[in-house]
Scaffold this active site. Structure first.
Site, mmCIF file in Angstrom:
data_model
loop_
_atom_site.group_PDB
_atom_site.id
_atom_site.type_symbol
_atom_site.label_atom_id
_atom_site.label_comp_id
_atom_site.label_asym_id
_atom_site.label_seq_id
_atom_site.Cartn_x
_atom_site.Cartn_y
_atom_site.Cartn_z
ATOM 1 N N GLU A 192 0.845 -1.203 0.000
ATOM 2 C CA GLU A 192 0.000 0.000 0.000
ATOM 3 C C GLU A 192 0.878 1.250 0.000
ATOM 4 O OE1 GLU A 192 -2.464 1.540 -0.692
ATOM 5 O OE2 GLU A 192 -3.964 1.710 0.882
ATOM 6 N N ASP A 193 0.356 2.325 -0.567
ATOM 7 C CA ASP A 193 1.125 3.571 -0.596
ATOM 8 C C ASP A 193 1.109 4.261 0.764
ATOM 9 O OD1 ASP A 193 -1.569 4.189 -0.800
ATOM 10 O OD2 ASP A 193 -1.374 5.479 -2.552
ATOM 11 N N ASP A 214 -4.251 5.634 6.223
ATOM 12 C CA ASP A 214 -4.877 6.796 6.846
ATOM 13 C C ASP A 214 -5.818 6.263 7.942
ATOM 14 O OD1 ASP A 214 -6.485 9.065 7.344
ATOM 15 O OD2 ASP A 214 -6.277 9.814 5.326
ATOM 16 N N PHE A 225 -1.605 16.045 3.695
ATOM 17 C CA PHE A 225 -1.985 15.373 2.461
ATOM 18 C C PHE A 225 -0.767 15.307 1.557
ATOM 19 C CE2 PHE A 225 -3.985 14.394 -1.525
ATOM 20 C CZ PHE A 225 -5.006 13.547 -1.139
ATOM 21 N N ARG A 239 0.956 11.869 -9.737
ATOM 22 C CA ARG A 239 1.447 10.505 -9.508
ATOM 23 C C ARG A 239 2.843 10.283 -10.080
ATOM 24 N NH1 ARG A 239 -2.793 7.236 -7.728
ATOM 25 N NH2 ARG A 239 -4.834 7.631 -8.644
HETATM 26 P P1 IMP Z 1 -7.721 4.762 4.515
HETATM 27 O O1 IMP Z 1 -8.665 3.734 4.027
HETATM 28 O O2 IMP Z 1 -8.431 5.905 5.214
HETATM 29 O O3 IMP Z 1 -6.600 4.217 5.355
HETATM 30 O O4 IMP Z 1 -7.117 5.469 3.248
HETATM 31 C C1 IMP Z 1 -6.094 4.914 2.536
HETATM 32 C C2 IMP Z 1 -6.129 5.353 1.083
HETATM 33 O O5 IMP Z 1 -6.433 6.741 0.972
HETATM 34 C C3 IMP Z 1 -4.767 5.170 0.472
HETATM 35 O O6 IMP Z 1 -4.767 3.996 -0.304
HETATM 36 C C4 IMP Z 1 -4.593 6.378 -0.397
HETATM 37 O O7 IMP Z 1 -4.960 6.059 -1.720
HETATM 38 C C5 IMP Z 1 -5.547 7.393 0.130
HETATM 39 N N1 IMP Z 1 -4.827 8.437 0.882
HETATM 40 C C6 IMP Z 1 -4.693 8.541 2.221
HETATM 41 N N2 IMP Z 1 -3.949 9.601 2.557
HETATM 42 C C7 IMP Z 1 -3.592 10.206 1.397
HETATM 43 C C8 IMP Z 1 -2.781 11.350 1.077
HETATM 44 O O8 IMP Z 1 -2.239 12.059 1.947
HETATM 45 N N3 IMP Z 1 -2.639 11.611 -0.252
HETATM 46 C C9 IMP Z 1 -3.217 10.876 -1.233
HETATM 47 N N4 IMP Z 1 -3.953 9.783 -0.985
HETATM 48 C C10 IMP Z 1 -4.145 9.450 0.320
HETATM 49 MG MG MG Z 2 -4.475 4.014 -2.415
#
Ligand code: IMP
Ligand code: MG
Length: 180
Positions: free
Chosen positions: A98-99, A102, A151, A164
């Site tokens: 995963e990148d 959050d 962000f 990207r």
């Molecule tokens: P989560 O499900 O809330 O943990 O969100 C994770 C997903 O949200 C990641 O796979 C990212 O694609 C996206 N995401 C979370 N934070 C950022 C950010 O700071 N920039 C861009 N995408 C983000």
């Molecule tokens: Mg993602």
């Protein structure tokens, strides 16, 4: 179109060193195992491609596409699978790539879904983690670097599909309105 200011967070060299450390650890931990990497599209594509080049063990690679973010910087909280995994993972060790983590909801959803196929193990490798924003219990087994609640964009990670392609990682702030 809204304008943003891109502030440098991690250089190419810093990212390369996170990736190298992760690849060494993964190569050691999964020696003599049957490892399947499941990369979450689109954000983790660049991280995956650099990571696999540093691995010293055989791996298989699969992709899923999950969408949780609506337009802009807010997550919709609802996760959809728009491209499913294709490789059989029963009895195999799975590592999710995963990148950035959050709330943790994306990974919770995917991990639970992969477990239905009876893998031997499912672990998580993420380049970045905004730990302070976690809403569900998700531990990252292999982490590049923890980041503050900002962000970020670049190195595969987008804002409305932009940025990207950047080889570095930046955090985004609003551009000051010009004075009249
Ligand atoms: P989560 O499900 O809330 O943990 O969100 C994770 C997903 O949200 C990641 O796979 C990212 O694609 C996206 N995401 C979370 N934070 C950022 C950010 O700071 N920039 C861009 N995408 C983000
Ligand atoms: Mg993602």
């Amino acid at each position: 179109m809204e304008e943003y200011c891109l502030n440098p967070l991690f250089s190419k060299e810093q990212i390369a060193s996170f990736v190298k450390v992760l690849a060494e650890q993964i190569s050691k931990d999964y020696k003599d195992r049957e490892l399947v990497l499941v990369c979450i599209l689109k954000g983790a594509f660049m991280f995956l491609s650099d990571l696999v080049r540093h691995l010293e063990i055989p791996v298989k690679i699969d992709f899923v596409r999950l969408a949780s973010y609506g337009p802009g910087m807010k997550s919709s909280g609802r996760i959809e699978i728009t491209k499913d995994a294709e490789l059989p993972i029963e009895g195999k060790d799975v590592l999710i790539i995963e990148d950035i983590v959050d709330s943790g909801r994306t990974l919770q959803f995917l991990r639970d879904r992969l477990f239905l196929a009876n893998p031997r193990s499912v672990k998580i490798c993420a380049l970045l983690d905004k730990k302070a924003r976690r809403e569900v219990e998700i531990d990252v087994d292999y982490l590049g670097k923890e980041v503050d609640d900002v962000f970020v964009v670049g190195y595969g990670i987008d804002l409305n599909e932009d940025y990207r392609n950047l080889p570095e990682i930046y955090y985004v702030t609003p551009v000051d309105q010009p004075k009249r």
